[in-house]
Design a protein around this motif. Structure first.
Motif, PDB file in Angstrom:
ATOM      1  N   CYS A  10      39.721  46.338  45.674  1.00 32.02           N
ATOM      2  CA  CYS A  10      41.098  46.191  45.245  1.00 32.02           C
ATOM      3  C   CYS A  10      41.581  47.464  44.558  1.00 32.02           C
ATOM      4  O   CYS A  10      40.863  48.063  43.776  1.00 32.02           O
ATOM      5  CB  CYS A  10      41.193  45.037  44.261  1.00 32.02           C
ATOM      6  SG  CYS A  10      42.858  44.745  43.682  1.00 32.02           S
ATOM      7  N   CYS A  56      43.437  46.120  40.421  1.00 30.87           N
ATOM      8  CA  CYS A  56      42.574  46.026  39.233  1.00 30.87           C
ATOM      9  C   CYS A  56      41.544  47.141  39.328  1.00 30.87           C
ATOM     10  O   CYS A  56      40.354  46.933  39.087  1.00 30.87           O
ATOM     11  CB  CYS A  56      41.924  44.662  39.123  1.00 30.87           C
ATOM     12  SG  CYS A  56      40.970  44.185  40.566  1.00 30.87           S
ATOM     13  N   THR A  90      37.822  47.901  37.707  1.00 32.23           N
ATOM     14  CA  THR A  90      37.192  46.772  37.016  1.00 32.23           C
ATOM     15  C   THR A  90      35.982  46.259  37.789  1.00 32.23           C
ATOM     16  O   THR A  90      34.986  45.833  37.208  1.00 32.23           O
ATOM     17  CB  THR A  90      38.228  45.667  36.708  1.00 32.23           C
ATOM     18  OG1 THR A  90      37.738  44.848  35.672  1.00 32.23           O
ATOM     19  CG2 THR A  90      38.552  44.820  37.910  1.00 32.23           C
ATOM     20  N   HIS A  91      36.044  46.328  39.117  1.00 33.18           N
ATOM     21  CA  HIS A  91      34.862  45.929  39.894  1.00 33.18           C
ATOM     22  C   HIS A  91      33.719  46.928  39.675  1.00 33.18           C
ATOM     23  O   HIS A  91      32.547  46.546  39.670  1.00 33.18           O
ATOM     24  CB  HIS A  91      35.197  45.828  41.379  1.00 33.18           C
ATOM     25  CG  HIS A  91      35.984  44.594  41.709  1.00 33.18           C
ATOM     26  ND1 HIS A  91      35.412  43.352  41.788  1.00 33.18           N
ATOM     27  CD2 HIS A  91      37.308  44.406  41.952  1.00 33.18           C
ATOM     28  CE1 HIS A  91      36.340  42.448  42.070  1.00 33.18           C
ATOM     29  NE2 HIS A  91      37.499  43.066  42.170  1.00 33.18           N
ATOM     30  N   PRO A 134      41.995  42.160  34.512  1.00 34.42           N
ATOM     31  CA  PRO A 134      43.311  41.715  34.047  1.00 34.42           C
ATOM     32  C   PRO A 134      43.618  40.259  34.419  1.00 34.42           C
ATOM     33  O   PRO A 134      44.208  39.525  33.638  1.00 34.42           O
ATOM     34  CB  PRO A 134      44.274  42.669  34.744  1.00 34.42           C
ATOM     35  CG  PRO A 134      43.471  43.916  34.950  1.00 34.42           C
ATOM     36  CD  PRO A 134      42.054  43.466  35.182  1.00 34.42           C
ATOM     37  N   ARG A 135      43.145  39.827  35.586  1.00 39.91           N
ATOM     38  CA  ARG A 135      43.445  38.461  36.035  1.00 39.91           C
ATOM     39  C   ARG A 135      42.422  37.427  35.588  1.00 39.91           C
ATOM     40  O   ARG A 135      42.559  36.255  35.903  1.00 39.91           O
ATOM     41  CB  ARG A 135      43.566  38.439  37.560  1.00 39.91           C
ATOM     42  CG  ARG A 135      44.847  39.070  38.019  1.00 39.91           C
ATOM     43  CD  ARG A 135      44.783  39.561  39.456  1.00 39.91           C
ATOM     44  NE  ARG A 135      45.898  40.461  39.681  1.00 39.91           N
ATOM     45  CZ  ARG A 135      45.936  41.726  39.230  1.00 39.91           C
ATOM     46  NH1 ARG A 135      44.909  42.238  38.575  1.00 39.91           N
ATOM     47  NH2 ARG A 135      46.999  42.455  39.415  1.00 39.91           N
ATOM     48  N   LEU A 145      35.442  38.049  35.706  1.00 41.85           N
ATOM     49  CA  LEU A 145      34.886  38.668  36.909  1.00 41.85           C
ATOM     50  C   LEU A 145      33.379  38.791  36.735  1.00 41.85           C
ATOM     51  O   LEU A 145      32.911  39.336  35.735  1.00 41.85           O
ATOM     52  CB  LEU A 145      35.503  40.058  37.107  1.00 41.85           C
ATOM     53  CG  LEU A 145      34.833  40.943  38.167  1.00 41.85           C
ATOM     54  CD1 LEU A 145      35.017  40.353  39.557  1.00 41.85           C
ATOM     55  CD2 LEU A 145      35.405  42.361  38.114  1.00 41.85           C
ATOM     56  N   VAL A 162      35.278  36.450  41.625  1.00 43.90           N
ATOM     57  CA  VAL A 162      36.373  37.182  40.977  1.00 43.90           C
ATOM     58  C   VAL A 162      37.417  36.224  40.398  1.00 43.90           C
ATOM     59  O   VAL A 162      37.434  35.041  40.736  1.00 43.90           O
ATOM     60  CB  VAL A 162      37.008  38.195  41.957  1.00 43.90           C
ATOM     61  CG1 VAL A 162      35.958  38.888  42.796  1.00 43.90           C
ATOM     62  CG2 VAL A 162      38.042  37.546  42.829  1.00 43.90           C
ATOM     63  N   CYS A 187      45.444  37.839  43.097  1.00 44.65           N
ATOM     64  CA  CYS A 187      45.028  38.960  43.929  1.00 44.65           C
ATOM     65  C   CYS A 187      44.011  38.447  44.935  1.00 44.65           C
ATOM     66  O   CYS A 187      42.841  38.291  44.617  1.00 44.65           O
ATOM     67  CB  CYS A 187      44.422  40.081  43.126  1.00 44.65           C
ATOM     68  SG  CYS A 187      43.755  41.325  44.237  1.00 44.65           S
ATOM     69  N   CYS A 205      41.023  40.786  45.944  1.00 42.14           N
ATOM     70  CA  CYS A 205      39.818  40.585  45.151  1.00 42.14           C
ATOM     71  C   CYS A 205      39.128  39.295  45.550  1.00 42.14           C
ATOM     72  O   CYS A 205      37.911  39.233  45.668  1.00 42.14           O
ATOM     73  CB  CYS A 205      40.182  40.494  43.667  1.00 42.14           C
ATOM     74  SG  CYS A 205      40.355  42.093  42.890  1.00 42.14           S
TER      75      CYS A 205
END
Ligand code: NFE
Ligand code: MG
Length: 598
Positions: free
Chosen positions: A76, A79, A82-83, A509-510, A513, A531, A577, A580
């Motif tokens: 993604c 975001c 972040t992964h 953010p969402r 994870l 996720v 998302c 993700c």
């Protein structure tokens, strides 16, 4: 109408008209919604489906664990990073690699920057037009808009001339017949409630936020080389510090640190003087939206915790945003969450386009399997490779159904703030209570579309304040003589055990994870990502329990099902998302599996 009750208490009725929205726009990735509406246009059944296949978990098998972050962050671009953070933490967890404190601070700065950027883009560019009627802004009086702007904020761009220019630019845009980013909105829809001046103010800030979001990501470029997809490193961060030689290529020096500090302060001002006042202004006109979109009931919320103060410490007290789970709406009890415990987090595929060894049995991600199994049930219809209708009693989504101890949970800013509130964090409590007082709504009203959107804005404020503080901490640490940013002790695979397992957490953010890795003989034997949007957009599980996005649509009244603005408001409040959550189309959007209707 005949209603069937799900085990988690939601009545679903699949009679009435079926409204299909595909793709949902102003999100990341590909989401399809199907809802049934009754004779009064109230939603009585809801289906959320991820319509893409990603399969990065498959690509990772056999690769070097130290490279995993570079692959998975391509899941993604929204975001971004972040992964990669979850990935390097998973490898460090598996191989017991501690990181230096500077690396912890820089990772926090990267992640705080991401939150500020992502929340800002969501509010103005993905969600605002659900509430703001762009064409109504043309009717605004610039002088009255200026008075309104100055009544809610000290942001300097607020003169009558500024808003007149903005209105004229918008009029030229509309007059040209090319609405560009404002095309295909439901302008004039009866659910829009803002006066023209508030609409013009919001449109002006939509444009300003477009500029600002480019500014804030410079922090990623300085610390991680670029944005999107900055660089990361197992064992630390790839940002060398050299305060003595300002000419050292690529090194973090005083000039770069000052630049980061300056951007962080500007971000704090933009969030405090533009985003939050606009959010409160818009929310005050839409208070009825505290009635809809509540989601799971009773409330189940989860956060893995984020922003560790000290490196290598995952205890509850060490997180700026705490870790925990709230079940059944009981804010007096925070349950623990442990990514290593196979009985806590499992994914199910009974209603997902995947094949498991045993169809109704959940798998912990260390044992997770990513094998495509696309087919639709008896009520599903596909014609000319177009999906006309899904059958929710069969498989219907590329999202798996993740569960915490068997329960669907909501993740994201609302979950994080409520968990912080329940944990008694005074900084979070003050922030939330202050906004509730201004809006004159109770805490319980947070469990709604409006509450979810407000929580994201408040969290952006919290993050922007922390960002300024985190940069100051980094500078102080460097000033104390600590310039270490990476630990290379276990860089060589020859130093690793023959087999190891790890779990990397992040709060994206969402929401929550997790990345789970199994390493054998120096290579990745299995890798699974669960996720945030997989939690929120989850399809039904084997028991028939629905997920939080599906639950949030039930009972929602629509004024015109052919222009489903209300559905977009509810769904956008989650900032979904699906990139993700799931996977990729083939290059031309053609289906990648042969489809048979069974
Ligand atoms: Ni593609 Fe993501 C975030 C992750 S998913 S945006 O935030 O992880 O829901
Ligand atoms: Mg997954």
């Amino acid at each position: 109408m005949s209603t069937t009750a799900t085990p988690n208490g939601f009545g679903l009725d699949d009679s009435g008209r079926r409204v299909i929205i595909d793709p949902v726009t102003r999100i990341e990735g590909h989401l399809r919604l199907e809802v049934n509406v009754d004779a009064d246009n109230v939603v009585r059944n809801a289906i959320s489906a991820g319509t893409m296949w990603r399969g990065l978990e498959v690509i990772l098998q056999g690769r070097d664990p130290r490279d995993a972050w570079a692959f998975v962050q391509r899941i993604c671009g929204v975001c971004t990073g972040t992964h990669a953070l979850a990935s390097v933490r998973a490898v460090e967890d598996a191989l017991r690699i501690p990181i230096p404190q500077n690396a912890n601070l820089i990772r926090n700065i990267m992640q705080l920057t991401l939150y500020v950027h992502d929340h800002l883009v969501h509010f103005y560019h993905l969600h605002a037009l659900d509430w703001v009627d762009v064409l109504s802004a043309l009717k605004a009086d610039p002088a009255a808009t200026s008075v309104l702007a100055q009544s809610i904020s000290s942001w300097p761009k607020s003169s009558p001339g500024y808003f007149k220019d903005m209105r004229d630019r918008l009029a030229a845009f509309v007059g040209s017949g090319q609405l560009g980013p404002f095309r295909n909105g439901y302008w004039g829809h009866p659910a829009y409630k803002l006066p023209p001046e508030a609409n013009l103010l919001a449109v002006a800030h939509y444009i300003e936020a477009l500029d600002f979001q480019r500014e804030i990501v410079k922090i990623h470029a300085i610390l991680g080389g670029k944005n999107p997809h900055p660089h990361w490193l197992v064992g630390g961060v790839p940002s060398a510090i050299n305060v003595h030689n300002s000419g050292a290529v690529g090194a973090l020096n005083i000039e770069r640190l000052n630049m980061i500090a300056e951007i962080a302060r500007k971000a704090r001002d933009f969030i405090a003087q533009v985003y939050v006042p606009d959010l409160l202004l818009i929310a005050a006109h839409y208070k009825e939206w505290t009635q809809w979109g509540a989601g799971l009931s009773p409330r189940n919320l989860m956060s893995y915790g984020e922003f560790p103060r000290l490196a290598n410490d995952v205890s509850a007290a060490n997180f700026g945003l705490p870790r925990g789970v709230i079940l059944g709406g009981d804010l007096t009890r925070l349950h623990e969450v442990d990514l290593h415990d196979p009985s806590q987090i499992q994914e199910f595929v009974t209603h997902s386009w995947y094949k498991y060894p045993s169809e109704n049995q959940g798998l912990h991600p260390w044992d997770g399997v990513t094998e495509c199994d696309f087919r639709v049930g008896a009520k599903g219809r596909i014609e000319n490779e177009r999906l006309l209708r899904l059958d929710e009693s069969a498989k219907y989504s590329y999202c798996k159904a993740p569960r915490y101890r068997g329960e669907a949970v909501e993740v994201g800013p609302l979950a994080r703030l409520v968990i912080g509130y329940a944990a008694g964090r005074t900084d979070i409590k003050d922030l939330v209570d202050g906004a509730l007082r201004k809006l004159e709504i109770p805490l319980s009203a947070l469990f709604s579309t409006l509450g979810r959107t407000a929580a994201r804005g408040l969290e952006a404020q919290w993050c922007a304040d922390r960002l300024v503080a985190a940069v100051e901490e980094l500078v102080a640490n460097i000033r104390n003589g600590d310039v270490n940013t990476a630990n290379a002790d276990k860089w060589e695979p020859s130093t690793w055990p023959a087999a190891a397992k790890g779990a990397g957490f992040a709060e994206a953010p969402r929401g929550a994870l997790g990345h789970w890795i199994v390493i054998e003989k120096g290579r990745i034997a299995n890798y699974q990502c669960v996720v945030p949007t997989t939690w929120n957009a989850s399809p039904r599980d084997p028991q028939g329990n629905i997920g939080s996005m599906e639950a949030s649509l039930l009972g929602l009244p629509m004024s015109d099902p052919a222009r489903p603005l209300e559905v977009l408001r509810v769904i956008h409040s989650f900032d979904p998302c699906l990139a993700c959550a799931t996977h990729l189309y083939g290059p031309d959007g053609q289906s990648i599996a042969r489809v048979e209707v069974v």
